[in-house]
Enzyme design. Structure first.
Site, mmCIF file in Angstrom:
data_model
loop_
_atom_site.group_PDB
_atom_site.id
_atom_site.type_symbol
_atom_site.label_atom_id
_atom_site.label_comp_id
_atom_site.label_asym_id
_atom_site.label_seq_id
_atom_site.Cartn_x
_atom_site.Cartn_y
_atom_site.Cartn_z
ATOM 1 N N THR A 1 144.337 18.410 35.514
ATOM 2 C CA THR A 1 142.967 18.080 35.878
ATOM 3 C C THR A 1 141.990 18.359 34.734
ATOM 4 O O THR A 1 141.016 17.638 34.543
ATOM 5 C CB THR A 1 142.582 18.902 37.129
ATOM 6 N N SER B 1 134.830 14.597 34.049
ATOM 7 C CA SER B 1 133.586 14.049 33.482
ATOM 8 C C SER B 1 133.077 14.827 32.263
ATOM 9 O O SER B 1 132.196 14.350 31.572
ATOM 10 C CB SER B 1 132.484 14.027 34.542
ATOM 11 N N HIS C 1 127.698 21.305 34.989
ATOM 12 C CA HIS C 1 126.734 21.024 36.060
ATOM 13 C C HIS C 1 125.695 22.138 36.174
ATOM 14 O O HIS C 1 126.016 23.308 36.060
ATOM 15 C CB HIS C 1 127.466 20.891 37.395
ATOM 16 N N ILE D 1 140.199 24.184 42.918
ATOM 17 C CA ILE D 1 139.174 24.163 41.865
ATOM 18 C C ILE D 1 138.869 22.703 41.518
ATOM 19 O O ILE D 1 139.303 22.171 40.491
ATOM 20 C CB ILE D 1 139.629 24.962 40.622
ATOM 21 N N SER E 1 135.595 19.811 41.270
ATOM 22 C CA SER E 1 134.283 19.917 40.639
ATOM 23 C C SER E 1 133.431 20.919 41.425
ATOM 24 O O SER E 1 133.503 20.927 42.653
ATOM 25 C CB SER E 1 133.601 18.547 40.646
ATOM 26 N N CYS F 1 140.089 1.925 18.115
ATOM 27 C CA CYS F 1 141.374 1.210 18.056
ATOM 28 C C CYS F 1 142.403 1.907 18.923
ATOM 29 O O CYS F 1 143.517 1.422 19.082
ATOM 30 C CB CYS F 1 141.866 1.015 16.630
#
Lengths: 483, 162, 437
Positions: free
Chosen positions: A44, A49, A53, A339, A341, A440
Site C-alpha cells: 500500500t 496519493s 493530509h 491503516i 488513508s 518514456c
C-alpha cells in the site's frame, strides 16, 4: 531450521512498519522487520496519493483524527531530519453547489475539533483567485493551509534505512507463513527461517487480518479497497499548486487532483472493494473514472499527458478506524491494522504511538548513540550546477546520465544499490532514484539500469528482476529454441 | 495449376496480385498495375528469396554478439535452416564489417557476413582518434586523454563496461 | 570555447548534418552524443532495407551508420560520446550556450553560433495508451526489446503479443520469431497498419503471424510476469466492443504504438512546437523560431525512411553553415532574426483537409532555393484522390494519387519560379480532394 530470536519483530516493511521499527530502535532492543516482498515499500505504501493530509476528515475522537494531525505536524521536521521530499502546498476541498457549503462547514468544524490550524471557507471566486485552474463550477471551498504532499517512497525508504542504520535487521523475501503462541512470546515461521520474539507488531497491511486471526479469537476483517490513479507528465504539474479534493464520500476522500512533490500531476483514486488482496490491476472503467471525476475539479485536466496509471489497495477495516492495540487475548501481539488513508500522513505519529505503547508494557532502557539524521541520495536533476560540479568531482558517475527523462545519473543508481537496504530490483532503483518514472517510462533506461544492477550485484542480467522472484526481464538467449 | 494471392510490396499502392502457374510451368500475374508488380509476383511464386539478418556470438566474449546478414538473399524456405546454422556460429575479434562469419550457410552457397565492426574493448574514439591535431576547443580533455593513453592506450568508461 | 555549430545527437540526423555543414564550409563543428557510440538507433536496427535512396543498395542499420561514421572520422569532425546535453540557452550576441555533462569533463558549457537539434524520438509508453491491467515484468516497448535481442543477444520473452503495427513492432515480430519466440498476434487499433507495406509482408505474412486490425489490448494479466493479455475489437470510435474479447496466454507484450519527438530541450529554450508533429515549427531553412537553432530528423517529425532523415539533416547542416557565415555580417544577421516570425517576407504553408502537417511550415522566398521540398503526412488512408496545392486560393498543382496512407511520408516539390509568379503570395494550401477539378 535456524531459530532467530529478537525482542521485537515487526511484520511488514511498509511505511507503518518502518516507522514503528525506527521508533523502537531508540531503545536497547533487538529488532527485526520481516517483509514478504523483495524490497521495502512494496504494498500500500508505494501506490497512494502521496498526501500529507491536514486532518479535517476523520471523526473527532478517533485514532485516525489524532494520529493524522500529529503525523502532519511531525512531517516537516522529519522530512528535514531524514531528507525526503515533502512540501506544504495547502489543500482545497471544493463543492460544486451552494448546498455543499453546509458539508464544508461540517468539515471545517471537524477540523477545528481535531486541532487543524488555519482552516478557512472560501467562496468559489476566492478559491479561484488562489487556484486559477479551478473549475468555474466550484461554488465554495474549504482551504487547509497545512495540507502537504510527500514522496511516499521517500518517506518509507528513509524510515527503513534509518532503522537499519540503528541496528534493526530487515529480512526481505520473508513472508510470515504461520504464527504460533508460545510461552512468553510468538514463534513466526517463514519459508526458510524460524523467528521468535516476545513482542510482535503486526503491520502487514491488507494481510494484517490474516496474521491477527492466527493468534486471536477476536477476528479482524480487512477489505482491500482499490484506488486507481493516472499520473501526468511533469509539463503539467503546475496546473494547480495545492491539492484539490472534492467532498468526501462514504468510501473515502474521493478523487483528487494534486501536484506531486516531483512536479507531476496526479488524478485519483477511485474506491472499489475487491476480493483479491493483490488485485493492483487497473481497469478501463477505473482509469476513465479517475480522469472524468478529476476533470470536474479543474478547467482542463490534461488527460492526453498521462504517462502512467497504477492502482493501490487501502487496508480498510470494518470499524473504519485504525486498529492500534495489543490484541486482547494475545499479550505482546500488537496490531497496527486497518491503516487506510490517512495512513501515510499518520505514519510518523503511529511510530511514536506504538513505541510508547510497547514501552509501557515491555520497557527497555534508552539507547545511547541513536542516529536520528539521514542523508538521502543526491538528486542531480534538482541540484544547481555548482552542486552538480561538486558531485561529479566526488564521482564522475554523477555525470553519466542513465535516465534521460528524469535526469538520473549512474552515481545516484550506484548509491541506491549500495546504501543500507539497497535496491536489488529495477523497481527498487526506480523508487529510490526516479530512474524510469519519467515520460518514456523506462523504455530507454531499463536495459542500462539492469546492466548496472547486474554489475554491482555480481549477477547475470538474466537474473535481474523488476520486483523480485518471478519477475525477470529476460527469458533466455537468442536461438535457444528453433523457429 | 497453382494459384496464390499476394500483396505487392514495390510501392505504397500495395496491389493485390493474383499469381498462377499452369501445368506447363507458365506463370501469369494479374491485379498488378505496373511491370514491377508482375516481376515481383513471378519471383514470389517461383523462387521467393530474403536477406536474413540476425546476430552471432563473439568467441570468448561472454554476452557479446555481432549483427550479421546473408551476403545475398537466400531462398525463403531455407531461412529456418540458416538460423539453425547460425546457432553454432561465432565471430572472432576484432570484427570488421563484411567479415565472413559463416561460409555457405545451410548449403545455400551464400556467406553470412558481419554488419558491424566490433573492437576488443569499447574505445572512446572521439578522444583518441586525432590526438595530434584535435582541437584547441578543449585542451583540458586532451590532457586527460594523453594521460589515459599513456597508461594503457585505451579509454574505457570509468568501470562501467569492464 | 566557442563553436560554430553544435549538433545535439550523433544518430543518422546528427551525422548527416555534421558532414553537410563541414562541406558547406563550417569550421568548428561538434557533435554531442549521449550513447556509447555514434549511429543512434541504427545500431540496434540490424535488419536490412536502409539506404536504397542514398546508396542505391540495401544496407542494415549498422552498415548505414558506419558509412556516415567513417566520413565523420575522415573529416575529423570532433564528437563527444556518453555526453548528455542538459540545457540550451540564449547567450550574448545571438550565441547559444549548450550545457552538457560527461564523465571525463563533468559539467561544462560551450558557446556556439548555431545549434542543430537532432535528438531523435522516443516510443509512446503504455501509460500514454491507458491500457488497464497489472503492471508486471514482460511489457516492453518494441525498441527496448529490440535492444535486448539485437545488442545483448538476449530474449525478453518466449510467447509474444504485439500491440501496434508500427515498423519497429513489425520488425520485432520477425526478429523474435527468427530467434525462437512465438509471436501470437499483432493487434492494431486503427483499421490500417501504421507500418510500411513491405514490413507487413516480410515480417508478418512470411511467418504466418496474424495482424488484427481494429483491435486493442483491454487487459493484462500476471502479477509478477505477464501471463496473458485480452484483445478486443474496437468500433469506429476506437472503443472496445463488448463480447469480442479474446484471451491470449503469453509472457510478453510489446508496444509499438507510435513515436514522439524528444523536444524537452527545445521547449526549455523556447522553441515553439507543432502539436501535429510534436516537433518544432521550421521555415524553409529548417530553422526554428529561435534564430540559429535548426532541427532535422525524428526530432523534427517522425520519418519512416532513414534516407529521408539523412537528406533532411544534410539540408539543415548546409543552412546552419550558411547562418554561421552570414552571422559574421551583422546586417544579414538581423534580417534572419526577423524573418522567422511569420511576417511579410514569409509565406505560410497550410495543411488543409486530409493533411496532418507540413515541414516546413513557412517559406521565405528570399531564402528559398530553386526547388523547395515539402514533406507531409496524410490523416487517413485515401484511394484515387488528388493532391492539390493552392497559392492564395488559386489552384497551382493537382497530382493524381492512387493511394495515400498515414504510415508513409509524402513529399512535394515547389519550384521557386512557381512562387515568383505570385509576388504577393501569403499562403500555400495543401489538401486532398476527390475530384480532379
Amino acid at each position: 531450521m535456524d531459530r532467530l530470536e529478537y525482542d521485537v519483530i515487526v511484520i511488514g516493511a511498509g511505511v507503518t512498519g518502518s516507522a514503528v521499527a525506527r521508533e523502537l530502535a531508540r531503545r536497547e532492543r533487538r529488532i527485526a522487520v520481516l517483509e514478504r516482498e523483495s524490497d521495502i515499500c512494496e504494498g500500500t505504501s508505494k501506490a497512494n496519493s502521496g498526501i500529507a493530509h491536514a486532518g479535517f476528515d476523520a471523526q473527532p475522537g478517533t485514532l485516525k483524527a489524532k494520529l493524522n494531525v500529529q503525523g502532519a505536524r511531525l512531517m516537516k521536521e522529519l522530512s528535514e531530519e531524514l531528507d525526503f521530499p515533502y512540501r506544504q502546498n495547502g489543500s482545497l476541498v471544493v463543492s460544486f453547489e451552494a448546498e455543499g457549503r453546509e458539508r464544508l462547514q461540517e468539515l471545517y468544524k471537524r477540523g477545528e475539533e481535531n486541532g487543524v490550524e488555519g482552516l478557512q471557507i472560501l467562496t468559489g471566486d476566492e478559491a479561484r483567485a488562489l487556484e486559477p485552474a479551478l473549475s468555474d463550477e466550484v461554488a465554495a471551498a474549504l482551504y487547509a493551509p497545512t495540507g502537504g504532499i510527500v514522496c511516499p517512497f521517500g518517506l518509507n525508504i528513509a524510515l527503513a534505512e534509518n532503522a537499519a542504520v540503528n541496528g534493526v535487521d530487515f529480512y526481505l523475501n520473508t513472508a510470515a507463513v504461520k504464527i504460533e503462541c508460545e510461552q512468553d512470546g510468538y514463534r513466526i515461521l517463514t519459508k526458510e527461517k524460524e523467528f521468535f520474539a516476545p513482542v510482535v507488531v503486526n503491520a502487514a497491511g491488507v494481510y494484517a487480518d490474516a496474521l491477527h486471526n492466527m493468534v486471536s479469537e477476536h477476528k479482524l476483517h480487512i477489505t482491500a479497497r482499490r484506488g486507481e490513479y493516472c499520473l501526468m507528465d511533469k509539463k503539467t504539474g503546475g496546473l494547480v499548486k495545492s491539492t484539490i479534493f472534492q467532498l468526501p464520500t462514504a468510501n473515502g476522500k474521493g478523487i483528487l487532483v494534486t501536484p506531486t512533490v516531483h512536479g507531476n500531476l496526479l488524478a485519483g483514486p477511485t474506491a472499489e472493494d475487491i476480493e483479491d488482496k493483490e488485485g493492483v490491476n487497473t481497469t478501463a472503467e477505473g482509469l476513465a473514472r479517475a480522469l472524468a471525476v478529476g476533470a470536474k475539479s479543474v478547467k482542463a485536466l490534461p488527460v492526453r499527458q498521462v504517462i502512467t496509471s497504477f492502482a493501490g489497495l487501502r487496508a480498510h477495516e470494518e470499524s473504519g478506524d485504525f486498529i492500534i492495540e495489543e490484541a486482547q487475548d494475545a499479550p505482546g501481539f500488537f496490531d497496527v491494522a486497518g491503516i487506510a488513508s490517512p495512513g501515510l500522513t499518520s505514519a510518523p505519529a503511529v511510530g511514536v504511538y506504538v513505541a510508547e505503547m510497547i514501552q509501557a508494557r515491555f520497557p527497555a532502557p534508552e539507547k545511547s548513540g541513536f542516529i536520528g539524521a539521514r542523508k538521502g541520495i543526491p538528486c542531480v536533476a534538482e541540484a544547481d550546477n555548482e552542486e552538480r560540479q561538486r558531485l561529479i568531482a566526488e564521482n564522475p558517475a554523477y555525470a553519466n546520465v542513465v535516465c534521460r527523462c528524469e535526469l538520473v545519473t549512474e552515481g545516484e543508481i550506484l548509491d541506491a544499490i549500495h546504501r543500507p537496504l539497497g535496491a536489488t530490483t529495477l523497481d527498487g532503483v526506480k523508487r529510490r532514484t526516479r530512474a524510469g518514472m519519467g515520460r518514456c517510462q523506462s523504455g530507454f533506461c531499463s536495459p542500462k539500469v539492469v546492466e548496472i544492477l547486474a554489475r554491482e550485484l555480481h549477477k547475470d542480467i538474466g537474473e535481474i528482476t523488476k520486483s523480485g522472484e518471478g519477475s525477470a526481464f529476460l527469458t533466455g538467449y537468442n536461438k535457444e529454441t528453433c523457429m | 495449376m497453382e494459384k496464390r494471392e499476394m500483396i505487392c510490396i514495390n510501392c505504397p499502392l500495395g496491389c493485390i496480385l493474383s499469381v498462377s502457374r499452369n501445368e506447363a510451368g507458365e506463370v501469369t500475374v494479374s491485379g498488378n498495375t505496373c511491370p514491377r508488380g508482375a516481376e515481383y509476383g513471378r519471383t514470389e511464386l517461383t523462387a521467393p528469396k530474403r536477406v536474413l539478418t540476425s546476430t552471432v556470438r563473439i568467441q570468448g566474449e561472454k554476452g557479446r554478439v555481432v549483427p550479421v546478414k546473408t551476403a545475398n538473399p537466400v531462398p525463403k524456405e531455407k531461412i529456418g535452416d540458416c538460423m539453425e546454422a547460425l546457432k553454432g556460429a561465432e565471430a572472432r575479434l576484432p570484427v570488421q564489417i563484411g567479415d565472413v562469419v559463416l561460409e555457405n550457410v545451410a548449403g545455400t552457397g551464400i556467406a553470412v557476413v558481419a554488419t558491424k565492426g566490433v573492437e576488443k574493448e569499447l574505445i572512446m574514439k572521439e578522444l583518441c582518434s586525432d590526438i595530434e591535431e584535435t582541437e584547441q576547443w578543449c585542451s583540458e580533455i586532451m590532457e586527460h586523454v594523453r594521460e589515459r593513453i599513456a597508461q594503457g592506450n585505451t579509454l574505457k568508461g570509468t568501470g562501467a563496461y569492464e | 570555447m566557442r563553436q560554430d555549430i553544435i549538433i545535439i545527437g550523433g544518430g543518422p540526423a546528427g551525422l548527416a548534418a555534421a558532414l553537410a555543414a563541414k562541406e558547406a564550409g563550417a569550421e568548428q563543428i561538434l557533435i554531442l552524443e549521449r550513447d556509447r557510440e555514434l549511429g543512434g538507433i541504427l545500431n540496434q536496427c540490424i535488419h536490412n532495407g536502409f539506404g536504397l535512396h542514398t546508396f542505391k543498395e540495401e544496407l542494415t542499420g549498422p552498415e548505414y551508420a558506419a558509412r556516415y561514421i567513417a566520413k565523420v572520422e575522415q573529416e575529423k569532425i570532433p564528437f563527444l560520446l556518453e555526453t548528455i546535453v542538459i540545457d540550451i540557452a540564449k547567450a550574448e550576441n545571438g550565441d547559444k550556450a549548450v550545457t552538457a555533462m560527461n564523465r571525463e569533463r563533468g559539467l561544462f558549457t560551450i558557446h556556439t553560433k548555431a545549434v542543430i537539434l537532432a535528438m531523435g524520438c522516443r516510443e509512446r509508453p503504455r501509460g500514454a495508451l491507458n491500457i488497464p491491467g497489472f503492471r508486471p515484468a514482460g511489457i516492453y516497448s518494441a525498441g527496448t526489446a529490440q535492444r535486448y535481442v539485437n545488442i545483448e543477444g538476449r530474449m525478453p520473452g518466449k510467447e509474444v503479443v504485439i500491440l501496434g503495427s508500427g515498423d519497429i513492432g513489425l520488425i520485432m515480430a520477425r526478429r523474435m520469431t527468427l530467434e525462437g519466440a512465438k509471436v501470437k498476434a499483432v493487434a492494431e487499433l486503427m483499421p490500417y497498419s501504421g507500418g510500411l507495406k513491405r514490413n507487413i509482408v516480410q515480417c508478418l505474412d512470411d511467418f504466418g503471424i496474424p495482424l488484427k486490425l481494429s483491435h486493442t489490448v483491454v487487459d493484462i494479466r500476471g502479477k509478477k510476469r505477464v501471463e496473458g493479455v485480452t484483445l478486443a475489437q474496437v468500433d469506429e470510435n476506437k472503443k472496445p466492443i463488448a463480447g469480442t474479447e479474446e484471451y491470449i496466454p503469453c509472457d510478453t507484450l510489446l508496444l509499438s504504438c507510435g513515436l514522439l519527438p524528444e523536444n524537452e530541450l527545445s521547449l526549455n529554450l523556447g522553441v515553439s512546437l507543432n502539436p501535429a508533429t510534436s516537433g518544432p515549427y521550421v521555415n524553409e531553412s529548417l530553422e526554428t523560431n529561435i534564430s540559429g537553432v535548426f532541427a532535422c530528423g525524428n526530432v523534427l517529425h517522425v520519418h519512416d525512411l532513414v534516407d529521408y532523415v539523412s537528406e533532411e539533416a544534410a539540408a539543415a547542416g548546409k543552412y546552419a553553415a550558411a547562418y554561421v557565415r552570414e552571422a559574421a555580417d551583422s546586417q544579414t544577421r538581423e534580417k534572419t532574426e526577423t524573418a522567422c516570425a511569420g511576417s511579410e517576407t514569409q509565406i505560410c504553408l497550410e495543411a488543409a483537409e486530409g493533411i496532418r502537417y507540413t515541414v516546413p511550415s513557412t517559406i521565405s522566398p528570399s531564402h528559398m532555393e530553386d526547388m523547395q521540398l515539402v514533406r507531409f503526412r496524410v490523416a487517413d488512408v485515401y484511394k484515387e484522390v488528388f493532391l492539390k496545392v493552392y497559392f492564395d486560393g488559386k489552384p497551382v498543382v493537382s497530382q493524381k494519387k492512387r493511394v495515400l496512407a498515414p504510415g508513409e511520408m509524402e513529399q512535394l516539390r515547389l519550384k521557386k519560379e512557381q512562387l515568383q509568379a505570385f509576388p504577393d503570395l501569403k499562403k500555400i494550401t495543401i489538401r486532398i480532394e476527390k475530384e480532379a477539378g
